[in-house]
Every structure is written in C-alpha cells, then in structure tokens.
Design a protein around this motif. Sequence first.
Motif, mmCIF file in Angstrom:
data_model
loop_
_atom_site.group_PDB
_atom_site.id
_atom_site.type_symbol
_atom_site.label_atom_id
_atom_site.label_comp_id
_atom_site.label_asym_id
_atom_site.label_seq_id
_atom_site.Cartn_x
_atom_site.Cartn_y
_atom_site.Cartn_z
ATOM 1 N N TRP A 289 0.861 -1.196 0.000
ATOM 2 C CA TRP A 289 0.000 0.000 0.000
ATOM 3 C C TRP A 289 0.895 1.242 0.000
ATOM 4 O O TRP A 289 1.107 1.885 1.025
ATOM 5 C CB TRP A 289 -0.939 -0.032 1.205
ATOM 6 N N PRO A 291 1.457 4.565 -2.620
ATOM 7 C CA PRO A 291 1.062 5.216 -3.879
ATOM 8 C C PRO A 291 2.250 5.565 -4.776
ATOM 9 O O PRO A 291 2.063 5.790 -5.969
ATOM 10 C CB PRO A 291 0.325 6.478 -3.420
ATOM 11 N N ASP A 294 2.703 1.876 -6.491
ATOM 12 C CA ASP A 294 1.522 1.054 -6.771
ATOM 13 C C ASP A 294 1.275 1.004 -8.281
ATOM 14 O O ASP A 294 0.859 1.991 -8.890
ATOM 15 C CB ASP A 294 0.312 1.651 -6.039
ATOM 16 N N LYS A 309 -2.219 12.349 -7.752
ATOM 17 C CA LYS A 309 -3.501 11.995 -7.145
ATOM 18 C C LYS A 309 -4.679 12.529 -7.950
ATOM 19 O O LYS A 309 -5.731 11.897 -8.013
ATOM 20 C CB LYS A 309 -3.570 12.482 -5.694
ATOM 21 N N CYS A 312 -5.453 10.060 -10.545
ATOM 22 C CA CYS A 312 -6.110 8.896 -9.937
ATOM 23 C C CYS A 312 -7.587 9.177 -9.654
ATOM 24 O O CYS A 312 -8.442 8.302 -9.831
ATOM 25 C CB CYS A 312 -5.392 8.500 -8.651
ATOM 26 N N HIS A 396 -7.536 -0.512 -4.480
ATOM 27 C CA HIS A 396 -6.366 0.343 -4.664
ATOM 28 C C HIS A 396 -6.757 1.615 -5.425
ATOM 29 O O HIS A 396 -6.314 2.718 -5.083
ATOM 30 C CB HIS A 396 -5.267 -0.417 -5.409
ATOM 31 N N ALA A 400 -6.567 5.502 -3.931
ATOM 32 C CA ALA A 400 -5.772 6.522 -4.608
ATOM 33 C C ALA A 400 -6.625 7.656 -5.153
ATOM 34 O O ALA A 400 -6.184 8.816 -5.180
ATOM 35 C CB ALA A 400 -4.982 5.881 -5.752
ATOM 36 N N ARG A 420 -4.918 2.252 5.192
ATOM 37 C CA ARG A 420 -4.604 2.317 3.764
ATOM 38 C C ARG A 420 -4.886 3.714 3.220
ATOM 39 O O ARG A 420 -4.080 4.283 2.481
ATOM 40 C CB ARG A 420 -5.437 1.284 3.014
ATOM 41 N N TYR A 424 -2.465 6.883 1.356
ATOM 42 C CA TYR A 424 -2.751 7.404 0.021
ATOM 43 C C TYR A 424 -3.234 8.852 0.052
ATOM 44 O O TYR A 424 -3.684 9.380 -0.963
ATOM 45 C CB TYR A 424 -3.781 6.510 -0.676
#
Length: 513
Positions: A289, A291, A294, A309, A312, A396, A400, A420, A424
């Motif tokens: 975990w 970012p 990943d 981000k 994402c 995931h 994110a 988690r 992120y």
Amino acid sequence: MAGKSLDTLVAPGRHRMETPPRREDGSRESPGVVHLTSEYWPLARTGGLGEAVSGLAGFQAASNSATTVVLPLHRAVREAATRLEPVGPPFHVEVGPRIEVARLFRLAETPGPRVFFIEHEGYFNRDGIYGSCGSDYPDNPRRFALFTRAALAVLPRIAPSAQILHAHDWHAALAPVYLRTAHAGQPYYDRLATVLSVHNAGFQGHFPPDALVDLGLPPELYDSRTFEWYGRANVLKGGIAFSDAVVTVSPSHARELRTPDGGFGLHDTFEILGDRLVGILNGIDVEAWNPATDWGIAAPYSFMDLAGKGRCKAALQLALGLPQRARVPLFGMSSRLTTQKGLDLILGGGLTASPDAQFVFLGEGEPRYEKALTDLAAAAPDRVGVQLKFSDHREHELMAGADLLLMPSLYEPCGLAQLRAQLYGTVPVARRVGGLADTIEDGVTGFLFHEYSPDALDRAARRAIEVYNQSDAWPRVMRAAMTRGAGWRRSGERYKETYRLAVARHRAQATSV
C-alpha cells in the motif's frame, strides 16, 4: 484471487515486508509461535482477520522467530494455491464420540512463515468459510473443533520448538481449552503458553449447552467461569478462560470491551482479565500500500509530490461512471455492507444528497444495503457510483482516487481501510471508536465524530469539506495522514513483549501447582 502470481500466493505479505530490527548476535528475539486461524490472506479471507494474521506472521518470520501458521484447507485455498504438498498419511482425530479422518498439507517451502492446512473433505471443501447464502453452517462447532484437535495433533511434528500457541477468534478458541484438558500432562503441550486474539468480539460461537459433550469437553466446564453464557455455550468465553493472555486489535477497543456498551455481553469476562487483556494495533503492508510504487493506480504520487492523485481521482470517476469534476470532494467507502460499518448513518442523513460532493461505494453485504445504494446511484448517477463486487484492484484505485474515506462504524476493533487511506492521502471521516480513535487525529490526519447519528456524521463531513476547500490547508492534512506510519514494526514489538509475559505467567502457574 486465482489470477494472482504464484509468488504472491505462496508468500503473502513476506517479500514486501518492512525490515524488522535484528539483534547483533543473530539470536531470535521472540519465542517460536504457532498461529491457528480460519483465514489467511490471500488464500482465504472474508474480512480483515486473514490480512492481520498474515501480516503479523510475516513480520515475525522476518524477525528470525520460528513462525508456523495452520488453517483449514478451505476450497478457496485449493483454488488460490497450486503448490500444496501432502505431509504424511491421513490420521485419525477424536472429537467427542466421533473418530474423524484428516490429512495435513503444506505450502511448498518459501521464505517466511511455514503454512500448513488441515484437510477434511466433508467439513472444509465447501463454498464458504463459515456459511453460504447468508447463513452459517449448522455444524460449525464440529468443523472448528475438528480443525483445532487436528492442528494440535500435528504440532509436535511441524513446530517442535514452539513456545506460544496463538489462536485467532472463536474459530480457534477451543485450542487453549483442549490443550489444558485433553492434552494435560503431556510435556510438549504443557510447555506451550497460550495467547488468544479477539479480532471481532461480535462473533463468539454461541451453541446449545450439550454441544460441549459433542465436542469432547467435560460437561463440568459449562459453568459461569468458562463456557456458560445466558443459557448457551460460548466458545470465545471458554477460550478466554484457558488463555495466558488475550489480545484485541487496538488499545481503545480493549477499554471498550470492558464496558457494558462495548463488551458484546462479555464485559465482565474482559474486566476480570485485568492486565491479561492487551490492545495492540494491527499494521498493514506498507510496501503493498504505497502510492509511489503502486502499479495498479493511474499515476504514482507521494507526500512530497501529490500531482498524480488528481489523475487517480479522474480515473476513479471514469471507472464508476461519474463526471470528472476535479474540485468536487469525492468520498469513498470500501467495506462490507453491514450494520457494523455505519451504513444506516450514511443512508439516514443528508450527506449523499449534497450537490457539491460525489460518492463511491465498493463492497457487498446485506441485501437491504446493496439495494439502497444501487437505488441511490440510479437516482443520482452524476454523484453516486456503486460497485458491489469487491476486488483488490478496485480498492487500490479507490484509495488513490478518493479525497475522503467514510468509516462511520458502529464499532471498529481496529480497522484497516483507514490505515490504507491515510497512506494514500485519502482523509478519513470516521466515528471516534476502537482503532479509529487510535489511528486518526481529529483535524490533523482525519475528521472524527462521537455520537452514533446521521447528524453527527454530516457535521464531521461538512468540517472535512470546509478544509478541503482551503487550498493551503488540505495538502497539509493529506501529508500528515500519509506520514503517520501504519506498518507492523511497532505492533510486532508489542506482540513480542506480550508473548514473553504469557510465557512467564504460564511458567509461574505451572510451578505453583
């Protein structure tokens, strides 16, 4: 799960484990331990239990502790792991009036914990781990009694140097009981200290009183000190009575378990434990975990460079059919859809009606919540996206891509989703309960509320949105969340100390008899 690489399946959490401290003399820092569990990530899981056990066992093995894991050979295990090897011939296991036939398998030799499985075709080769079609299997007492008796039978062969038997939740809670009754007086078993982890005290294993005889336990154990619980036999309570130490998965939850409101009917039992009850936070795999590394998200990013981000977020909105609105706060929720997770607060208030926010829900669960969320998405497709079929990949993406994470839990022993999310930069909005209170600093790494009501959740969400709209303040909150730490090192050290205390307590009791 079947699509994962073999390396991932045979070494869950190990090849990515954070580096533990090592002693200069190379000696083991903690006693050898055997974990008995009904779940183990990624081979068989229904929630956080399997991930917590594999994370802890992986850390312990990397710390030079002899670590063994034993779980049932569920059908899910057969579908996920191809490198299973039989260990010896079938053997007989006595459970009450029955003689059952079991067999031992192992995962092919890999670095990290040694993982073994108890095979019983009739009991474990089933669609579900605990039940199917929304109902528990009626023979669960016999299934998990067979598992624990069979696991104890093979321990001298597979873990000859073990000093700690660590059982997880009620499904393995009979192990300390059998250890001190059926195996009493046998040197190998007498030397084992016992630790019982209570991951979710809402599940205790309640059965009719005559189940004890059926499971091969003395009927005199059905009393107020051990198994008796409001006219039922309580397996978790019985396991607690025979354990040298009891661990739950956060300090705040350990305090809650001692209260009438938070003890699930066992508050007196937990209170009597005194310092035998310890709260230790779960960790997560901080390499899996991450970012910045990943591969499953739209763009990498880190607390030093948050630019990715935004990409994402746009990818998550596209995947769930939402308009790509960069400056509208996007709330995410990745969870089993159950009462425990606070769905009534989300659906009972005005939060999801806000025109200035979007919402993404991932997970499956109770049909009433699934229908309510899908109806909500159908009525507001520009603001609400729902995916009922859970997948690791989508989780995931959600961690994110979302700006905020909803965790308005009725109770939450530890919680993994908030750990988690923080890594992120996805800021939790959560109820101040259990592990959420221990891992979220209000106004710094997330936003907390106390009262279990829709209005309290709505107020906390509005506070979060106000900060989100401040371009200078929001990145500070994100970075504070991303750097708070969530790995196993600190918790692993607490477990080592708990094991040492359990061994000392067990030896003191043995010499006093």
